[in-house]
Design an enzyme around this catalytic site. Structure first.
Site, PDB file in Angstrom:
ATOM      1  CB  SER A 138      -0.856   0.014   1.268  1.00 24.52           C
ATOM      2  OG  SER A 138      -1.538   1.254   1.377  1.00 24.52           O
ATOM      3  CE1 TYR A 151      -4.741  -2.331   4.958  1.00 24.96           C
ATOM      4  CE2 TYR A 151      -3.845  -0.121   4.737  1.00 24.96           C
ATOM      5  CZ  TYR A 151      -4.309  -1.282   4.161  1.00 24.96           C
ATOM      6  OH  TYR A 151      -4.347  -1.400   2.786  1.00 24.96           O
TER       7      TYR A 151
HETATM    8  N1  LIG Z   1      -8.581  -0.343  -1.759  1.00 27.21           N
HETATM    9  C1  LIG Z   1      -7.561   0.399  -1.388  1.00 27.21           C
HETATM   10  O1  LIG Z   1      -7.674   1.641  -1.276  1.00 27.21           O
HETATM   11  C2  LIG Z   1      -6.220  -0.225  -1.121  1.00 27.21           C
HETATM   12  C3  LIG Z   1      -5.103   0.611  -1.016  1.00 27.21           C
HETATM   13  C4  LIG Z   1      -3.872   0.055  -0.754  1.00 27.21           C
HETATM   14  C5  LIG Z   1      -3.751  -1.329  -0.592  1.00 27.21           C
HETATM   15  N2  LIG Z   1      -4.849  -2.123  -0.707  1.00 27.21           N
HETATM   16  C6  LIG Z   1      -4.676  -3.575  -0.501  1.00 27.21           C
HETATM   17  O2  LIG Z   1      -5.243  -4.283  -1.583  1.00 27.21           O
HETATM   18  C7  LIG Z   1      -5.625  -5.589  -1.135  1.00 27.21           C
HETATM   19  C8  LIG Z   1      -7.038  -5.880  -1.603  1.00 27.21           C
HETATM   20  O3  LIG Z   1      -7.923  -5.013  -0.943  1.00 27.21           O
HETATM   21  P1  LIG Z   1      -9.251  -4.420  -1.613  1.00 27.21           P
HETATM   22  O4  LIG Z   1      -9.132  -2.953  -1.586  1.00 27.21           O
HETATM   23  O5  LIG Z   1      -9.533  -5.114  -2.862  1.00 27.21           O
HETATM   24  O6  LIG Z   1     -10.307  -4.788  -0.457  1.00 27.21           O
HETATM   25  P2  LIG Z   1     -11.625  -5.666  -0.456  1.00 27.21           P
HETATM   26  O7  LIG Z   1     -12.516  -5.295  -1.584  1.00 27.21           O
HETATM   27  O8  LIG Z   1     -12.164  -5.549   0.925  1.00 27.21           O
HETATM   28  O9  LIG Z   1     -11.077  -7.152  -0.709  1.00 27.21           O
HETATM   29  C9  LIG Z   1     -10.356  -7.841   0.281  1.00 27.21           C
HETATM   30  C10 LIG Z   1     -10.307  -9.297  -0.082  1.00 27.21           C
HETATM   31  O10 LIG Z   1      -9.575  -9.997   0.939  1.00 27.21           O
HETATM   32  C11 LIG Z   1     -10.305 -11.146   1.325  1.00 27.21           C
HETATM   33  N3  LIG Z   1     -10.029 -11.500   2.719  1.00 27.21           N
HETATM   34  C12 LIG Z   1     -10.015 -10.699   3.804  1.00 27.21           C
HETATM   35  N4  LIG Z   1      -9.779 -11.411   4.915  1.00 27.21           N
HETATM   36  C13 LIG Z   1      -9.624 -12.695   4.522  1.00 27.21           C
HETATM   37  C14 LIG Z   1      -9.363 -13.908   5.207  1.00 27.21           C
HETATM   38  N5  LIG Z   1      -9.220 -13.963   6.546  1.00 27.21           N
HETATM   39  N6  LIG Z   1      -9.290 -15.057   4.504  1.00 27.21           N
HETATM   40  C15 LIG Z   1      -9.461 -15.030   3.148  1.00 27.21           C
HETATM   41  N7  LIG Z   1      -9.695 -13.922   2.442  1.00 27.21           N
HETATM   42  C16 LIG Z   1      -9.783 -12.764   3.123  1.00 27.21           C
HETATM   43  C17 LIG Z   1     -11.770 -10.745   1.126  1.00 27.21           C
HETATM   44  O11 LIG Z   1     -12.567 -11.892   0.934  1.00 27.21           O
HETATM   45  P3  LIG Z   1     -13.674 -12.428   1.982  1.00 27.21           P
HETATM   46  O12 LIG Z   1     -14.235 -11.232   2.687  1.00 27.21           O
HETATM   47  O13 LIG Z   1     -14.653 -13.148   1.116  1.00 27.21           O
HETATM   48  O14 LIG Z   1     -12.915 -13.330   2.876  1.00 27.21           O
HETATM   49  C18 LIG Z   1     -11.696  -9.931  -0.153  1.00 27.21           C
HETATM   50  O15 LIG Z   1     -11.754 -10.781  -1.271  1.00 27.21           O
HETATM   51  C19 LIG Z   1      -5.478  -5.577   0.381  1.00 27.21           C
HETATM   52  O16 LIG Z   1      -4.260  -6.194   0.759  1.00 27.21           O
HETATM   53  C20 LIG Z   1      -5.418  -4.097   0.725  1.00 27.21           C
HETATM   54  O17 LIG Z   1      -4.724  -3.838   1.908  1.00 27.21           O
HETATM   55  C21 LIG Z   1      -6.075  -1.611  -0.973  1.00 27.21           C
END
Ligand SMILES: NC(=O)c1ccc[n+]([C@@H]2O[C@H](COP(=O)([O-])OP(=O)(O)OC[C@H]3O[C@@H](n4cnc5c(N)ncnc54)[C@H](OP(=O)(O)O)[C@@H]3O)[C@@H](O)[C@H]2O)c1
Length: 246
Positions: A138, A151
């Site tokens: 991130s 986080y």
């Molecule tokens: N969106 C942003 O602004 C942003 C910015 C920087 C970095 N990121 C990073 O990008 C990555 C993806 O995030 P996103 O933004 O796409 O968020 P998201 O839409 O909330 O997706 C998160 C994913 O992680 C899965 N997950 C969470 N806990 C889990 C567990 N215990 N076991 C298995 N799967 C799990 C969720 O699936 P289930 O709920 O079905 O388990 C979901 O598919 C993350 O690492 C996040 O930190 C995001």
């Protein structure tokens, strides 16, 4: 990294960035398997995306991670790419005793799970052509937002671990990539929102994915996408600006 003809495991493919990567990689002619906790989402995505393989698991649980690895090696023996994407984002007030269960869940999901999973898959990956591990960190790894301290610390740790992993795996031929997203319009943080369907804004997922794919295709081992680039480059000045209201 070549973008076609791979067999790819993406953790956390039920929404947001993981789902975006899964759909783009499928469209590019790769075999893709996703995992996540929500069974209904996995079933829906499998039905709507022919060729997509799914596996339900909770990555905070070590036995579930081992089970996932056994399943994937058996069902997808050509696996050559792991994308460590699953993550959660919580807030914490450090001036009070913290909710330890929440802290442990965040660290387990964002740091322990990718670290453990990667180590379990090294033997599998190194035996395949053009093997890669892609870690999603991130912009907040470089410039933390103080109201989500755990986080940001997990993401800083993912960056540090990625450097060590890249070094240690040099001789195995496994390339280790780190992609640092900026704010992307996903469900991230929905656990802490009253309206669970509300997103937090940011770059559209498709825009982010196409930037990230460009970086991977050009073999940029550490890529900060969009505004995350300045978070990496100008971290100290930005920390003061982002947190001036506290
Ligand atoms: N969106 C942003 O602004 C942003 C910015 C920087 C970095 N990121 C990073 O990008 C990555 C993806 O995030 P996103 O933004 O796409 O968020 P998201 O839409 O909330 O997706 C998160 C994913 O992680 C899965 N997950 C969470 N806990 C889990 C567990 N215990 N076991 C298995 N799967 C799990 C969720 O699936 P289930 O709920 O079905 O388990 C979901 O598919 C993350 O690492 C996040 O930190 C995001």
């Amino acid at each position: 990294m070549k973008l076609t003809g791979n067999t790819i495991l993406i953790t956390g493919g039920t929404s947001g960035i993981g789902k975006g990567f899964a759909q783009h990689f499928l469209g590019l002619g790769n075999t893709v398997i996703i995992c996540g906790r929500r069974k209904d989402r996995l079933e829906q995505l499998k039905a709507r995306n022919p060729g997509l393989a799914t596996f339900q698991c909770d990555l905070t649980d070590a036995a579930s991670r081992e089970n996932l690895v056994r399943h994937v090696i058996q069902e997808c023996p050509d696996l050559n790419i792991l994308i460590n994407n699953a993550g959660i984002q919580l807030t914490a007030d450090l001036a009070k005793p913290v909710d330890l269960a929440a802290v442990e869940q965040e660290i387990a999901t964002n740091l322990i799970a990718p670290l453990h999973l990667s180590s379990l898959l090294v033997e599998q990956l190194r035996a395949r052509p053009e093997p890669c591990i892609v870690n999603i960190s991130s912009g907040l790894a470089y410039t933390p937002l103080a109201f989500m301290p755990v986080y940001c610390a997990t993401k800083a740790a993912v960056h540090s671990w990625s450097l060590s992993l890249r070094k240690q795996l040099e001789k195995t031929g496994i390339a280790v990539y780190e992609i640092a997203p900026p704010s992307v319009d996903t469900e991230l943080g929905h656990e802490r929102r009253e309206d669970k369907s509300q997103t937090h804004g940011g770059m559209p997922v498709n825009e982010f994915i196409s930037e990230a794919l460009k970086a991977l295709e050009n073999n940029v081992l550490q890529a900060a996408i969009g505004p995350a680039a300045s978070m990496m480059d100008q971290r100290d000045a930005l920390f003061e600006r982002l947190n001036s209201h506290l």
